[in-house]
Motif scaffolding. Sequence first.
Motif, PDB file in Angstrom:
ATOM      1  N   TYR A 243       0.692  -1.382   0.329  1.00 53.51           N
ATOM      2  CA  TYR A 243       0.383   0.097  -0.219  1.00 53.51           C
ATOM      3  C   TYR A 243       0.897   1.076   0.067  1.00 53.51           C
ATOM      4  CZ  TYR A 243      -3.047   2.982   1.485  1.00 53.51           C
ATOM      5  OH  TYR A 243      -4.003   4.424   1.511  1.00 53.51           O
ATOM      6  N   PRO A 247      -0.309   3.137  -3.955  1.00 51.47           N
ATOM      7  CA  PRO A 247      -2.004   2.680  -2.933  1.00 51.47           C
ATOM      8  C   PRO A 247      -2.869   2.075  -4.029  1.00 51.47           C
ATOM      9  CG  PRO A 247      -0.662   4.967  -2.175  1.00 51.47           C
ATOM     10  CD  PRO A 247       0.394   3.646  -3.299  1.00 51.47           C
ATOM     11  N   GLU A 248      -3.079   2.836  -5.410  1.00 51.07           N
ATOM     12  CA  GLU A 248      -3.921   2.068  -6.494  1.00 51.07           C
ATOM     13  C   GLU A 248      -3.939   0.988  -6.488  1.00 51.07           C
ATOM     14  OE1 GLU A 248      -4.729   3.902 -10.719  1.00 51.07           O
ATOM     15  OE2 GLU A 248      -3.668   4.416 -10.125  1.00 51.07           O
ATOM     16  N   PHE A 250      -3.291  -1.344  -4.635  1.00 45.54           N
ATOM     17  CA  PHE A 250      -3.409  -1.428  -3.228  1.00 45.54           C
ATOM     18  C   PHE A 250      -5.151  -1.724  -3.180  1.00 45.54           C
ATOM     19  CE2 PHE A 250      -5.003  -1.909   1.689  1.00 45.54           C
ATOM     20  CZ  PHE A 250      -4.202  -2.757   1.616  1.00 45.54           C
ATOM     21  N   ASP A 251      -5.211  -0.981  -3.753  1.00 43.31           N
ATOM     22  CA  ASP A 251      -7.234  -0.854  -3.471  1.00 43.31           C
ATOM     23  C   ASP A 251      -8.074  -1.753  -4.965  1.00 43.31           C
ATOM     24  OD1 ASP A 251      -6.991   1.193  -1.697  1.00 43.31           O
ATOM     25  OD2 ASP A 251      -7.238   2.703  -3.408  1.00 43.31           O
ATOM     26  N   PHE A 252      -6.845  -1.689  -6.197  1.00 43.07           N
ATOM     27  CA  PHE A 252      -7.695  -2.891  -6.627  1.00 43.07           C
ATOM     28  C   PHE A 252      -7.267  -4.358  -6.743  1.00 43.07           C
ATOM     29  CE2 PHE A 252      -6.218  -5.441 -10.701  1.00 43.07           C
ATOM     30  CZ  PHE A 252      -7.482  -5.541 -11.632  1.00 43.07           C
ATOM     31  N   ARG A 254      -7.511  -5.362  -3.293  1.00 45.14           N
ATOM     32  CA  ARG A 254      -8.815  -5.525  -2.514  1.00 45.14           C
ATOM     33  C   ARG A 254     -10.115  -5.447  -3.090  1.00 45.14           C
ATOM     34  NH1 ARG A 254      -6.624  -4.321   3.212  1.00 45.14           N
ATOM     35  NH2 ARG A 254      -9.451  -6.224   3.598  1.00 45.14           N
ATOM     36  N   SER A 255     -10.620  -4.750  -3.963  1.00 47.12           N
ATOM     37  CA  SER A 255     -11.911  -4.527  -4.795  1.00 47.12           C
ATOM     38  C   SER A 255     -12.286  -6.148  -5.266  1.00 47.12           C
ATOM     39  CB  SER A 255     -11.734  -2.886  -5.786  1.00 47.12           C
ATOM     40  OG  SER A 255     -11.631  -2.176  -5.137  1.00 47.12           O
ATOM     41  N   GLU A 277     -19.816   3.032  -5.856  1.00 44.90           N
ATOM     42  CA  GLU A 277     -18.535   2.741  -5.876  1.00 44.90           C
ATOM     43  C   GLU A 277     -17.873   1.598  -5.747  1.00 44.90           C
ATOM     44  OE1 GLU A 277     -15.213   4.629  -5.476  1.00 44.90           O
ATOM     45  OE2 GLU A 277     -16.984   5.519  -5.540  1.00 44.90           O
ATOM     46  N   ARG A 280     -16.928   0.757  -9.516  1.00 42.08           N
ATOM     47  CA  ARG A 280     -15.590   1.548  -9.805  1.00 42.08           C
ATOM     48  C   ARG A 280     -14.949   1.175 -10.435  1.00 42.08           C
ATOM     49  NH1 ARG A 280     -10.850   3.577  -7.102  1.00 42.08           N
ATOM     50  NH2 ARG A 280     -11.433   2.302  -5.196  1.00 42.08           N
ATOM     51  N   TYR A 281     -14.253  -0.382 -10.744  1.00 46.65           N
ATOM     52  CA  TYR A 281     -12.784  -0.389 -11.736  1.00 46.65           C
ATOM     53  C   TYR A 281     -14.021  -0.855 -12.799  1.00 46.65           C
ATOM     54  CZ  TYR A 281      -9.930   0.172  -7.841  1.00 46.65           C
ATOM     55  OH  TYR A 281      -9.058   0.845  -6.952  1.00 46.65           O
TER      56      TYR A 281
END
Length: 346
Positions: A243, A247-248, A250-252, A254-255, A277, A280-281
């Motif tokens: 992260y 960070p981007e 990591f967010d991906f 987790r999504s 939200e 989002r991806y």
Amino acid sequence: MNRITLLLIAVAVVIVAGLSSIFVVNERQQAIVLRFGEIVDVQEEPGLYFKLPVLDSVQLVDDRVLRFNLDDIRVQVSGGKFYVVDAFVAYEIDNPRRFRQAVSGSVQLAEQRLRTRLDAALRRVYGGRGFEAALSEERTEMMREVAEQLRPSAESLGLRIEDVRIRRTDLTTEVSQQTYDRMSAERLAEAERLRARGREAAQRIRARADREVVEIRADAQRQSEILRGEGDAERNSIFAESYGEDPEFFDFYRSMQAYAQSLDDSGSTLVLSPDSEFFRYFSQAGGGDLSAVAPIARQPSSGDEQSSSTMPVVDDAPAAEEETTPAAATEGDAAPTEEPSPAPAN
């Protein structure tokens, strides 16, 4: 003629007198010389001896070890039970003078008196002991005691006791069955004690094994929790490091995990807005927004005044070179009525 006869008679008398004055004692005998019934001499050594003819007489007694038996004597032990005992006594005439005075030199009379005293000694010795003594190592001590008790009586008869032996010690008929029953009960009790000890040992072994199993499982559980915690800590450390670096991404990631968990074939229905939200991806993957995605049909409920099974379809757009945007993920029986048109590429 008369002189010759007298001479022959005189010679005969001399010969007879000479022969009657001589006696022989061999190695197996002892001689008691008596004169008018009184003891005048005792010869214990073998050889040729003289005595007064006519006046003296000789009584020969044995100088060997003699023996007599005492059979089927019923004796009682201290517990009240009875034995049938056979014994014998080995003795020798140690004092011929006293032997002559006590029993007139009669071996039969001496043995009769000894038999009575032996019977009494056996009863005293057996009566002072328990039932098992005669069949144990105490038997030798018992024979020694009988001999010690018999010696004073034998010495008063001019005898010396060489040995006393108990040849047989048997139970009486009524006691034999009782003894068998008692021994059988003792063996059964001993067998039960052994079984009880075995069961006790088995329980101890099982308890120890169960305790070891619990300890091993607890230790394994503890080790697994430690390893799991260390793994989680390491994973979290890697996530935190990732992260921090991107960070981007990591967010991906987790999504994507959230998509995999929520869209799993669990048999449930998920109702979300296309512009949520959560998607989002999905929208970023096509380069456009999710407004072009056909909405998910919602099942009517009793509280709803208006319901519809489908959402309007967005118009087609010329996108021969454009990428398509995936539809909203649904589960259960809700599904879009049409495939959405591809969104324009970025």
